[in-house]
Design an enzyme around this catalytic site. Structure first.
Site, PDB file in Angstrom:
ATOM      1  N   ILE A  77     -23.761  89.730  57.002  1.00  0.00           N
ATOM      2  CA  ILE A  77     -24.165  89.341  55.529  1.00  0.00           C
ATOM      3  C   ILE A  77     -23.239  90.422  54.820  1.00  0.00           C
ATOM      4  O   ILE A  77     -23.274  91.826  55.058  1.00  0.00           O
ATOM      5  CB  ILE A  77     -25.674  89.884  55.335  1.00  0.00           C
ATOM      6  N   PRO A  78     -22.393  89.858  54.037  1.00  0.00           N
ATOM      7  CA  PRO A  78     -21.140  90.376  53.689  1.00  0.00           C
ATOM      8  C   PRO A  78     -21.616  91.540  52.382  1.00  0.00           C
ATOM      9  O   PRO A  78     -20.866  91.228  51.292  1.00  0.00           O
ATOM     10  CB  PRO A  78     -19.987  89.588  52.972  1.00  0.00           C
ATOM     11  N   CYS A  79     -22.116  92.371  52.515  1.00  0.00           N
ATOM     12  CA  CYS A  79     -22.329  93.468  51.508  1.00  0.00           C
ATOM     13  C   CYS A  79     -21.197  94.171  51.062  1.00  0.00           C
ATOM     14  O   CYS A  79     -20.917  94.615  50.102  1.00  0.00           O
ATOM     15  CB  CYS A  79     -23.611  94.450  52.091  1.00  0.00           C
ATOM     16  N   HIS A  80     -19.926  94.076  51.899  1.00  0.00           N
ATOM     17  CA  HIS A  80     -18.719  94.755  51.550  1.00  0.00           C
ATOM     18  C   HIS A  80     -18.131  93.943  50.502  1.00  0.00           C
ATOM     19  O   HIS A  80     -17.332  94.413  49.768  1.00  0.00           O
ATOM     20  CB  HIS A  80     -17.871  94.787  52.705  1.00  0.00           C
ATOM     21  N   ARG A  81     -18.660  92.584  50.046  1.00  0.00           N
ATOM     22  CA  ARG A  81     -18.266  91.853  48.741  1.00  0.00           C
ATOM     23  C   ARG A  81     -18.780  92.108  47.653  1.00  0.00           C
ATOM     24  O   ARG A  81     -18.599  91.477  46.555  1.00  0.00           O
ATOM     25  CB  ARG A  81     -18.207  90.214  49.334  1.00  0.00           C
TER      26      ARG A  81
END
Lengths: 208, 270
Positions: free
Chosen positions: B172-176
């Site tokens: 789940i790309p919380c880095h985006r």
């Protein structure tokens, strides 16, 4: 929709130590998708199931294998559990059937004579005990007494053995045992009484 | 007769008491994991190479439950047990292609069609993470975008906390998700340095984004189409320079007659 709440614990109303609600509640949630709650349900009963089955079949090692099979059956049959009855009654019926099945299959090779060996620590006596706070001598006495009792139980006729271990190692009430075995309550009490008389005779001198 | 009967009752009570006094037995620790494996509820994990080094991906029948880095398998197993209170074992099968594609940042999370095991989170936290799954690789969104999209435009700070608690970073790309002022913000899977590294690997050009933000650029407008976007919409170089108009706020873009892009939705569509 609103069924009368059945008693949730042998001691009525006592909350479960894991704080997760009654067995029935856990089963309901497992069946509605929260399958991970099967782990706490197993945790509640694993020690009692192993202790009961180990004494039924006379081998802790076999009991551990059987316990896996029993909990697998429980999981697969969970939809068929009737929450009007106590979960433990249902669980121990499955456990008892598995143990008796196992004994039936195994019977040919248990008939050979066993020479009683007082030094032997195998079989049901080799259990992991939890007895904190005992001094070394107390612990030794406890182990010796435990072994004597285990041996005497293992030598009981199957029916007596099952009733004794359901009551004392499975922690079931007389009423639950009566329901589980489809016996009148009086019969259960009477048979347990007779089973204890036999145990007493066999243990004469050991329990002083 | 009566007398012997009474003696007998007494003796059997003694037996019952002896049985009660026997030490309680424990089931061995190995029993529960064996049972859970048998019924198909056991948790297992894969080790997968990623842009930020080897990561551990834990999963059960309910879905993927945890992604983390660890110095050893033992360290990961202990971290998992202490977080979820249940044991975990190594998975000897290969990770499926959609998991690997997600780890490699080649796939938008919602297209991977994976199930995540987020049952320990609140409904709000789950909504935040589901929204983050929609951000494609190579793009970023501000925290305020997620808050607005899930219907809680004022809960920007809570959105940040929910992303910080993401149990399955990378997948789940919380880095985006970054700050509006261009700061990348923190990252649970190895800090801001890894966040930058991941965004670079996906082509989001974090250094360019920071420069744009520092000079007040928040949105690109498309002169020909009369719409405006986040700078990374469709990839940061997707908009031809001759068509590009720069805006420092939504209000400015809207006042100039530009409509919010329907893909990246930089403002609520009226």
């Amino acid at each position: 929709m609103t069924e009368p709440a059945p008693p949730i614990h042998p001691v009525a109303g006592r909350p479960e130590p894991d704080g997760l609600g009654s067995d029935q509640e856990l089963v309901r949630r497992i069946l509605t998708g929260e399958e991970s709650l099967f782990a706490p349900l197993v945790r509640r009963y694993q020690a009692r199931v192993v202790a009961h089955v180990a004494r039924m079949v006379g081998s802790r090692e076999d009991a551990l294998d059987l316990a896996q099979e029993i909990f697998l059956k429980v999981f697969q049959a969970l939809e068929r559990y009737n929450p009007e009855y106590k979960f433990s009654t249902w669980l121990f019926r499955i456990a008892g059937n598995a143990a008796i099945d196992h004994l039936r299959k195994r019977r040919p090779r248990t008939v050979p004579l066993e020479i009683p060996d007082p030094e032997s620590r195998t079989g049901v006596s080799a259990v992991e005990h939890e007895s904190p706070g005992l001094d070394p001598f107390g612990r030794l006495r406890n182990v010796q007494r435990g072994e004597a009792i285990s041996k005497a139980i293992a030598e009981l006729p199957l029916e007596f053995r099952e009733l004794i271990t359901l009551r004392h190692f499975g922690g079931l009430s007389y009423e639950e045992i009566a329901r589980l075995k489809n016996m009148p309550l009086g019969t259960v009490k009477n048979k347990l009484f007779r089973a204890r008389v036999v145990l007493k005779e066999r243990l004469a001198g050991e329990l002083s | 007769m009566k007398k012997t009967m009474n003696a007998s009752v007494h003796e059997t009570l003694e037996i019952a008491r002896s049985l009660k006094e026997l030490p309680r037995e424990r089931a061995p620790r190995s029993l529960l994991p064996a049972v859970l494996q048998k019924v198909g509820l056991g948790d297992t994990y894969w080790r997968i190479d990623s842009a930020v080094g080897e990561i551990y991906v834990a999963h059960s029948r309910a879905g993927i439950s945890m992604v983390s880095r660890a110095r050893s398998t033992r360290e990961f197993e202990k971290a998992f047990e202490s977080r979820f209170g249940r044991p975990i074992a190594s998975d000897r099968t290969r990770p499926p292609a959609n998991v690997k594609a997600l780890v490699a940042g080649r796939l938008r999370g919602k297209d991977a069609n994976l199930r995540f095991d987020l049952r320990d989170l609140s409904e709000f936290e789950r909504a935040v993470l589901r929204k983050a799954l929609e951000i494609p690789p190579g793009e970023v969104r501000p925290y305020s975008w997620i808050a607005r999209e899930i219907g809680h435009p004022d809960a920007v700070r809570a959105t940040g906390s929910a992303l910080a608690k993401n149990p399955v970073p990378l997948l789940i790309p919380c880095h985006r998700v970054v700050r509006t002022d261009g700061h990348l913000g923190n990252y649970s899977l190895g800090g801001p340095r890894n966040k930058r590294r991941l965004l670079e690997a996906e082509g989001a050009q974090p250094a360019t984004l920071e420069k744009l933000a520092a000079s007040g650029v928040r949105y690109f407008g498309n002169e020909a189409g009369r719409y405006f976007c986040f700078p990374t919409c469709g990839g940061i170089d997707s908009l031809l320079r001759e068509n590009r108009v720069i805006f420092s706020s939504q209000r400015e873009a809207l006042a100039a007659g530009f409509k919010p892009c329907a893909d990246c939705r930089p403002a609520a569509v009226a």
